[in-house]
Design a protein around this motif. Structure first.
Motif: not given
Ligand SMILES: Nc1ncnc2c1ncn2[C@@H]1O[C@H](COP(=O)(O)OP(=O)(O)OP(=O)(O)O)[C@@H](O)[C@H]1O
Length: 253
Positions: A196-203
């Protein structure tokens, strides 16, 4: 919608044939944050996450109304290309699904399709994707062995590395740990925290403790409705809706 909104969902409705599976969903998805979708089986979590990269295009009889934007551009607009969108918004599935190829070829496959032929460049992408997916140290001496020889947890991290190799901004994960043991699950959760430092995460997750551990925002869904969306801590410690409270305290679902 805030400045860091990367996907914005407004009044989204979805039908499978005559059956409505999502009702009037509105929520922002923030960049460099983890958003969890929780709720009892059949409430529409997978259906919603699949809208984000147009995976539902592949389902016949599926109809969508409403607006879904990525960086302000309509994901379903006439100029939008589903293949491009799936490159920018990658997806990891419940069951690890590596190709029956070597570890190296699993990662190099996507970049090759996008025209990268230079061996040194592919080597660099393979190494950096495996490092970002916290798998490099475990596989660096066996890159040309079959990916099917890896453990389930390693295979899932390989699938994450494969997604990262085409340089997405968003990683969608549909129950990524449901086939994994607790140790492999903990590794994926640590990895999500790093990503999440670099990306958007949806889980999408069935585990409320996982949602509480990994996510910044949580959406609670029930029978196709979005009942409550907010910061994870607020949803778990101070839910505004009785249905949310009943679910997170284990009274149903
Ligand atoms: N391809 C499909 N065709 C028809 N109906 C579908 C399809 N996929 C899902 N549905 C229906 O849409 C509703 C939502 O399903 P979905 O898989 O999104 O729920 P979910 O919350 O992810 O469930 P689970 O936690 O069990 O995976 C369910 O009633 C399901 O039966």
């Amino acid at each position: 919608m805030n400045d860091d909104t990367i996907i914005n969902v407004r009044n989204l409705n979805l039908w499978y044939g005559e059956t409505q599976a999502l009702r009037n969903i509105s929520m922002p998805i923030a960049h460099q944050k983890v958003t969890s979708l929780i709720g009892p089986s059949g409430c529409g979590k997978s259906t919603l996450i699949r809208c984000f990269n147009r995976m539902n295009d592949l389902v016949s009889g599926c109809r969508i109304e409403g607006s879904l934007t990525f960086h302000g551009r309509d994901i379903y607009g006439s100029g939008a290309d589903a293949v491009d969108i799936r490159m920018q918004i990658g997806m990891v599935f419940q069951k690890p699904n590596p190709f029956p190829k070597t570890i190296y070829e699993n990662i190099a496959y996507g970049p090759r399709i996008h025209g990268i032929r230079d061996r040194a460049e592919l080597d660099r992408i393979v190494e950096s994707s495996l490092k970002k997916a916290a798998l490099w140290e475990e596989v660096k001496t066996r890159l040309h062995d079959s990916a099917l020889g890896l453990s389930g947890g390693q295979q899932q991290r390989l699938c994450i590395a494969r997604t990262l190799a085409v340089n997405p901004e968003i990683i969608l994960m549909d129950e990524p740990c449901s086939a994994l043991d607790p140790i492999a699950t903990a590794k994926i959760e640590d990895l999500i925290d790093e990503l999440k430092k670099d990306y958007c995460v949806v889980i999408v997750t069935h585990s409320m403790s996982q949602a509480a551990r990994v996510s910044d925002f949580t959406a609670f869904m029930y029978l196709g409705d979005l009942i409550e969306f907010g910061e994870t801590r607020q949803i778990f410690e101070n839910p505004k809706k009785e249905l949310t409270e009943n679910y997170i305290t284990g009274r149903f679902g």
